[in-house]
Design a protein around this motif. Sequence first.
Motif, short mmCIF file in Angstrom:
data_model
loop_
_atom_site.label_atom_id
_atom_site.label_comp_id
_atom_site.label_asym_id
_atom_site.label_seq_id
_atom_site.Cartn_x
_atom_site.Cartn_y
_atom_site.Cartn_z
N ASP A 270 4.70 -22.71 6.37
CA ASP A 270 5.82 -22.37 5.49
C ASP A 270 7.09 -23.14 5.81
O ASP A 270 8.09 -23.00 5.10
CB ASP A 270 6.10 -20.87 5.57
N TYR B 151 8.91 -25.08 3.13
CA TYR B 151 9.58 -24.17 2.19
C TYR B 151 10.97 -23.80 2.70
O TYR B 151 11.96 -23.85 1.95
CB TYR B 151 8.73 -22.91 1.99
N TRP B 152 11.06 -23.40 3.97
CA TRP B 152 12.37 -23.01 4.52
C TRP B 152 13.31 -24.21 4.56
O TRP B 152 14.52 -24.07 4.33
CB TRP B 152 12.20 -22.41 5.90
N LEU C 208 5.13 -17.17 0.80
CA LEU C 208 4.14 -18.13 0.32
C LEU C 208 2.71 -17.61 0.36
O LEU C 208 1.81 -18.24 -0.19
CB LEU C 208 4.24 -19.43 1.14
N THR C 209 2.47 -16.47 1.00
CA THR C 209 1.14 -15.87 0.98
C THR C 209 0.96 -14.93 -0.19
O THR C 209 -0.15 -14.41 -0.41
CB THR C 209 0.88 -15.10 2.29
N LEU D 125 -0.29 -22.28 -0.28
CA LEU D 125 -0.50 -23.24 0.81
C LEU D 125 -2.00 -23.47 0.99
O LEU D 125 -2.78 -22.52 0.97
CB LEU D 125 0.10 -22.73 2.12
N ASP E 268 15.88 -16.21 0.69
CA ASP E 268 14.50 -16.27 0.21
C ASP E 268 14.32 -15.34 -0.99
O ASP E 268 13.69 -14.30 -0.89
CB ASP E 268 13.56 -15.86 1.36
N GLN F 18 7.04 -14.39 5.13
CA GLN F 18 7.32 -15.51 4.24
C GLN F 18 6.51 -15.31 2.97
O GLN F 18 5.36 -14.92 3.02
CB GLN F 18 7.00 -16.85 4.91
#
Length: 404
Positions: A336, A339-340, A128-129, A138, A204, A126
């Motif tokens: 996450d 987000y999804w 977001l990292t 996050l 994504d 994912q």
Amino acid sequence: MRVLLSTYGSRGDVEPLVGLAARLRESGAQVRVCAPPDEDFAQRLDHIDVPLVPVGPSARALTVAAPPPSSLPERAAAVIAGQLEAVTAAAEGCDVLVATGMLPAAAGALSVAEKLGIRSVSVTFQQLTLPSPGRPPLAYPGRPFPPEVTDNRVLWGLDAESINALFGAALNTNRASIGLPPVDDVRDYVIGDRPWLATDPVLDPWQQPADLDVVQTGAWILPDRRPLPAGLEAFLAAGAPPVYVGFGSMPMLASQDAAQVAVEAVRAQGRRAVVARGWAGLAPIDDRGDCFVVGEVNQQALFGRVAAVVHHGGAGTTTTATRAGAPQVVVPQTADQPYWAGRVARLGIGVALDGPTPTTESLSAALRTALAPETRVWATAVATMIRTDGAALAAQLLLDVAGR
């Protein structure tokens, strides 16, 4: 070629490695996987004849125990130490190492590769990292960002400071024990110069910032050819397509009457339900025949035969439901998952609930939208856009890395 795939986390951190490992074996590579010693992980790997090298405690037991955020540095130190012990032994003779999972576990595995002089690749499931000026990071539990700070670049700087505070001492103490120098920035060390993003570019999309060279491979999914249980087949054949309800590795839902709320919401739409036990241990709410409970099951086959999928928003479940063309209702819990949920809503293939604790009314309203014919039409259309070659591409890229 010998490849070691290393992770520590929940099902969503292990299942993609099963897909990649299968592709690597088809290419003639020898593969091992370092992962938590949970029985369902071992069974998935045994299905493709890939050995599991156990590392650390059971991921399910740790998740169910729900340790306080204050214990995170201590737990990280134990995870890193476990990585150094298990991965060092498993990596003997390997040509390349793939590191993923929770950040301190990836840092430990990458340190082993550094010590042994093995080529390595850092992978996330994912985005977001990965630092990006287009969105905030996050926040870690117990370490919220100052509410007055809204500049994403500043927030990513604070994220790096938070990661160093949580994991820096643990990582560098363990690195010193094997003769490695300290790391100044833990996040940058784990991400590296060219991280891989194993997600679908339609579901994504990665917006490439100038200072980060990300390789997006597509999601790593193993085609699942397991038949559905006979009882489930009979249930599916006995009426109109039911609604699937399952929350994967989210055990906290067990205390929120999730099964009661979900089944009542499904019944309010005149539908039957297939309920997955998951780590929450969901169970039947009564003895009526309109609800069927499943354990481990072939989601790829099942999602293509349901009216909608109600789930927690894990990357793997979201991708599988999207590939199947199933309308979705996402009830995000943590990390996450919001987000999804947002991606599902923005693509028009389902509904994102606001908050982790749905009511019968809120879930019923979401299901009405998800079950509308226009949602099904768009979900079917998006399904045709999802890549199916992510694991194959990643396997070929790994062969290239090992051959350099």
